[in-house]
Design an enzyme around this catalytic site. Sequence first.
Site, mmCIF file in Angstrom:
data_model
loop_
_atom_site.group_PDB
_atom_site.id
_atom_site.type_symbol
_atom_site.label_atom_id
_atom_site.label_comp_id
_atom_site.label_asym_id
_atom_site.label_seq_id
_atom_site.Cartn_x
_atom_site.Cartn_y
_atom_site.Cartn_z
ATOM 1 N N HIS A 355 0.743 -1.395 0.099
ATOM 2 C CA HIS A 355 -0.084 -0.151 -0.214
ATOM 3 C C HIS A 355 1.299 1.501 0.203
ATOM 4 O O HIS A 355 0.195 2.297 0.094
ATOM 5 C CB HIS A 355 -1.097 0.007 1.012
ATOM 6 C CG HIS A 355 -2.153 -1.493 1.461
ATOM 7 N ND1 HIS A 355 -2.763 -1.076 0.626
ATOM 8 C CD2 HIS A 355 -2.004 -2.001 2.426
ATOM 9 C CE1 HIS A 355 -3.818 -1.769 0.967
ATOM 10 N NE2 HIS A 355 -3.225 -2.808 1.481
ATOM 11 N N LYS A 543 -7.979 13.895 4.359
ATOM 12 C CA LYS A 543 -7.559 12.810 4.351
ATOM 13 C C LYS A 543 -6.548 13.518 5.985
ATOM 14 O O LYS A 543 -6.339 14.433 6.316
ATOM 15 C CB LYS A 543 -6.688 12.480 3.356
ATOM 16 C CG LYS A 543 -6.137 13.738 2.199
ATOM 17 C CD LYS A 543 -5.043 13.976 1.466
ATOM 18 C CE LYS A 543 -6.172 13.594 0.113
ATOM 19 N NZ LYS A 543 -6.751 12.399 -0.670
ATOM 20 N N ARG A 544 -5.555 12.215 5.583
ATOM 21 C CA ARG A 544 -4.573 12.362 7.455
ATOM 22 C C ARG A 544 -3.491 13.696 6.339
ATOM 23 O O ARG A 544 -3.421 13.927 5.559
ATOM 24 C CB ARG A 544 -3.427 10.950 7.048
ATOM 25 C CG ARG A 544 -3.873 10.001 7.763
ATOM 26 C CD ARG A 544 -4.215 10.412 8.887
ATOM 27 N NE ARG A 544 -3.532 10.087 9.750
ATOM 28 C CZ ARG A 544 -3.105 9.358 11.049
ATOM 29 N NH1 ARG A 544 -3.656 8.441 10.705
ATOM 30 N NH2 ARG A 544 -1.584 9.871 11.709
ATOM 31 N N LYS A 549 0.924 14.981 1.040
ATOM 32 C CA LYS A 549 -0.339 14.915 0.079
ATOM 33 C C LYS A 549 -0.794 16.836 0.403
ATOM 34 O O LYS A 549 -1.809 16.533 -0.592
ATOM 35 C CB LYS A 549 -1.091 14.188 1.262
ATOM 36 C CG LYS A 549 -1.489 12.609 1.479
ATOM 37 C CD LYS A 549 -2.596 12.363 2.598
ATOM 38 C CE LYS A 549 -2.704 10.778 2.793
ATOM 39 N NZ LYS A 549 -3.053 9.896 1.684
ATOM 40 N N THR A 651 -8.583 6.715 -1.958
ATOM 41 C CA THR A 651 -9.834 6.378 -1.916
ATOM 42 C C THR A 651 -11.275 7.315 -1.915
ATOM 43 O O THR A 651 -12.174 7.375 -2.650
ATOM 44 C CB THR A 651 -10.089 4.828 -0.823
ATOM 45 O OG1 THR A 651 -9.625 5.078 0.247
ATOM 46 C CG2 THR A 651 -9.818 3.856 -1.374
ATOM 47 N N LYS A 655 -14.604 8.528 -4.071
ATOM 48 C CA LYS A 655 -15.857 8.276 -2.458
ATOM 49 C C LYS A 655 -16.489 10.036 -3.013
ATOM 50 O O LYS A 655 -17.773 9.873 -3.560
ATOM 51 C CB LYS A 655 -15.606 8.983 -1.321
ATOM 52 C CG LYS A 655 -15.338 7.325 -0.650
ATOM 53 C CD LYS A 655 -14.737 7.426 0.499
ATOM 54 C CE LYS A 655 -13.809 5.883 0.825
ATOM 55 N NZ LYS A 655 -13.022 6.018 1.875
HETATM 56 C C1 26V Z 1 1.663 2.188 7.044
HETATM 57 C C2 26V Z 1 2.295 1.887 8.923
HETATM 58 C C3 26V Z 1 4.475 2.312 8.562
HETATM 59 C C4 26V Z 1 4.789 2.467 10.477
HETATM 60 C C5 26V Z 1 4.032 2.015 11.456
HETATM 61 C C6 26V Z 1 2.302 1.656 11.982
HETATM 62 C C7 26V Z 1 2.050 1.939 10.069
HETATM 63 C C8 26V Z 1 1.080 2.056 9.657
HETATM 64 C C9 26V Z 1 -0.359 2.352 8.416
HETATM 65 C C10 26V Z 1 -0.083 1.912 7.572
HETATM 66 C C11 26V Z 1 -0.121 2.452 5.930
HETATM 67 C C12 26V Z 1 0.670 3.397 5.277
HETATM 68 C C13 26V Z 1 0.108 2.833 3.590
HETATM 69 C C14 26V Z 1 -1.416 3.592 3.312
HETATM 70 O O1 26V Z 1 -2.052 3.707 4.596
HETATM 71 N N1 26V Z 1 -1.606 3.350 2.191
HETATM 72 C C15 26V Z 1 -2.648 3.637 1.781
HETATM 73 O O2 26V Z 1 -3.097 2.992 1.256
HETATM 74 C C16 26V Z 1 -4.644 2.896 0.826
HETATM 75 C C17 26V Z 1 -5.205 1.903 0.430
HETATM 76 O O3 26V Z 1 -4.710 0.931 -0.957
HETATM 77 C C18 26V Z 1 -4.329 4.131 -0.805
HETATM 78 O O4 26V Z 1 -5.413 4.519 -1.599
HETATM 79 C C19 26V Z 1 -3.832 5.357 -0.403
HETATM 80 O O5 26V Z 1 -3.196 5.639 -1.586
HETATM 81 C C20 26V Z 1 -1.797 4.819 0.467
HETATM 82 O O6 26V Z 1 -1.454 5.581 0.934
#
Ligand code: 26V
Length: 808
Positions: A355, A543-544, A549, A651, A655
């Site tokens: 992701h 968004k975050r 972003k 995503t 929406k």
């Molecule tokens: C990463 C990490 C890394 C350190 C520990 C905690 C933690 C928790 C969550 C994440 C997730 C990062 C990746 C993420 O959220 N990607 C997003 O995924 C979406 C669904 O596929 C996508 O639409 C977004 O573009 C993407 O940024």
Amino acid sequence: MFHDKETFKKAYLERLISMHGKGLEETTPADQYYTLGMMVREYVSRNWIATNNQYQVKDTKQVYYLSLEFLLGKLLKSYLINLNIRTVCEEGFQELGLDLEKIEAEEPDAGLGNGGLGRLAADFLDSMAALHYPGHGMGIRYRYGLFEQKIIDGYQVEIPDYWLREGNVWEVRKSDKTVEVRFGGEVITKEMGDTLSFDHVKYEPVLAVPYDMPVIGYHNKTVNSLRLWNAESAIKDYDFDHMHNRHYHQMIEYKKSTESISEFLYPDDSTFDGKRLRLKQQYFLVSASLQTILARYKRQHEDIAHMPEKIAIHTNDTHPVLAIPELMRLLMDQEGLGWEEAWDITTKTISYTNHTILSEALECWAIEVMAPLLPRIFMIIEEINERYCQKLWDQYPGEWEKIRRMAIISDGYVRMAPLAIIGCHSVNGVSALHSTILVEDLMKEFYEEEPDKFNNKTNGITHRRWLIGANPGLTNVITDVIGAGWKSSPSQLKRLISYKNDAALQQSVAKVKLENKEKLAALIWRDYGIKVDTSSIFDVHIKRIHAYKRQLLNVFHIMNLYKRVKENPDISITPRTFIFGGKAAPGYHLAKSIVKLIHTIAEVINHDPSIRDQIKVVFIRNYGVSHAESIIPAADVSEQISTASKEASGTGNMKFMMNGALTIGTLDGANIEIAQKVGDDHIFLFGLRPDEVLDYYQHGGYHARDMYNRDKRIRVILDQLMNGTFVKEDVDFKSIYYSLIDYDEYFVLKDFPSYVDAQQTVEQSYQHTASWYEKSIVNIAHSGAFSSDQTISRYAKEIWDLEPLRVQ
Ligand code: 26V
């Protein structure tokens, strides 16, 4: 009890009295919510059991979606919609003098996720159940979800989100399905003839207690499960032999440390920080889930070798990728299989989605953290690594550098992405661009080894929550024109295309948009005391908060616009309401300064009478799923302005388009596919292309300071961060200033001129109401292509090899 409103009313009142011992007038909205929740729960229980039975009897293949995050939001409304009983409840309540929407609002948001990755998992569960797929989620029952965001003096302050305070009406605790997960200790290797056996001793046991939640299919009888694991101490079963001399307070320590595993969700989705507790969470989820999955399989089947025909296990990013060594461990140490056989089963069972390509988010665990915590798992990873490196060595003798780049273990770290790629049969990215970058760049060398493993699955969203649930006005307008078939087959939304120039439809879409804007404007007035003009463009960036972003790009455009209006008191622009929402990770200082900056410019702009209310800036606090559901239907413009190549998919973009907003965006993630569908005239594109960005990263050639020197607008904006226009004595935006002028990693300044141009085009386009709504309709029409139903069908066919099973 939901047959007709009379039966419903009667049943509801009886329930209310028996549960709370009070009459309707004395009950609180919370009581009223809980009662309806219990009734719904009871109502689905029969189908829940039937679903499980039929999966078992028909011995159908099932998929388990493992994820550290499920960002569920509220569930009651979705359940009522999917069960097709919402109208009965609404009308029954009306006659009882109750307001269903208000009661639905009582439910706390289950914020068990950070953002896109967690919400995607929730949308996928909804789609699997809608499409009759035997698919379940497995995650962690965090006691505290993503923190609650408070704003004090414009600064973000984090408050724990104790979402379980009033209990969770949807969960069922299944103590009898508890399993034990083991941490620490030692592994004793014994030779038994020509085989080895591994004894894990002196470990610390943790109990994983499942809480199941129903996942209800749309207008069908499927009820799948989301199993969330709760961590509890195993004091009773503790190995007292090696514990007998521990003191009472050590036992308390043990209890606290075990329970801490499911205590809270890690709130930083931007940078990997290698915390031991996070690794414990990952193994806790993985081990509890795999033990359960394997035991379930064994209850029905003799031959373990056929497991991949009956079970698929999907890992949502690398977070649950310890599933690979854990399955190896169970198959070898518990089932007695040899390495080769276990490896064959493991790789055929497990699949993995990536992701993000942001290098700082890629997981790699220090050996000194992992090895003592998970000694047997670490041994297995070492063996996987050795075998793989040996294979590479045979293929590429002497190419140490290449082997080091591809190794799972190197420089003292276990790298989770290589482990995932090597140990599974399918690796997918989440948009066409993202998947291309994976195979051409981030995972190039692995791709060259096993090209067939790699594939794309563009993300999707559930139209049931994001259109039918969130935007009933638009839902009715659409249904009036093309009938209701799109509700079960969202690709039918395409039929709207033939009506894109229909003046009556354009007006209806515009009318609904206005109504949604009025609702949002009322909320903004109530919660923030800001009056916003509903004829202004609602320009939304939610968004975050993250540098890539580029909320900053948006802010700079606002600062520029503000200056223009202020310096030319007579000009009339199309009035705009800029709406922001999003959380900054608690330790991400730059992101937190951006939150403060947005509040700072809002304060100045919203209170400057000289601009005659032509610009308003609103920051919606504590953005989450429920906020998204009320903001998105009211948006005219959707900000999707990440640095090209950085947003894996997005995503939110989908929406918004589904709700008729037009996108201003870069050629990034799924924006590219959205643009391809709607055509360039129906989206506002700007900025560097992904290949240009990647080229700059590789070869250099961009100097932010040149932009500052050359473009007066940029100079003024950056100077204003430092010189007092927006800065009060105690605030400091120096870190933002220097993050741009020294390096500008995300090309904010570089893309600024073309962003301003695109915003000007937006402004002009909005003046042409008919053509604006023609564009809006085209966006809605093509949004069916981004339904998660489509995405899930592809996962099912191309990755999981899963057949639907119609529950009777
Ligand atoms: C990463 C990490 C890394 C350190 C520990 C905690 C933690 C928790 C969550 C994440 C997730 C990062 C990746 C993420 O959220 N990607 C997003 O995924 C979406 C669904 O596929 C996508 O639409 C977004 O573009 C993407 O940024």
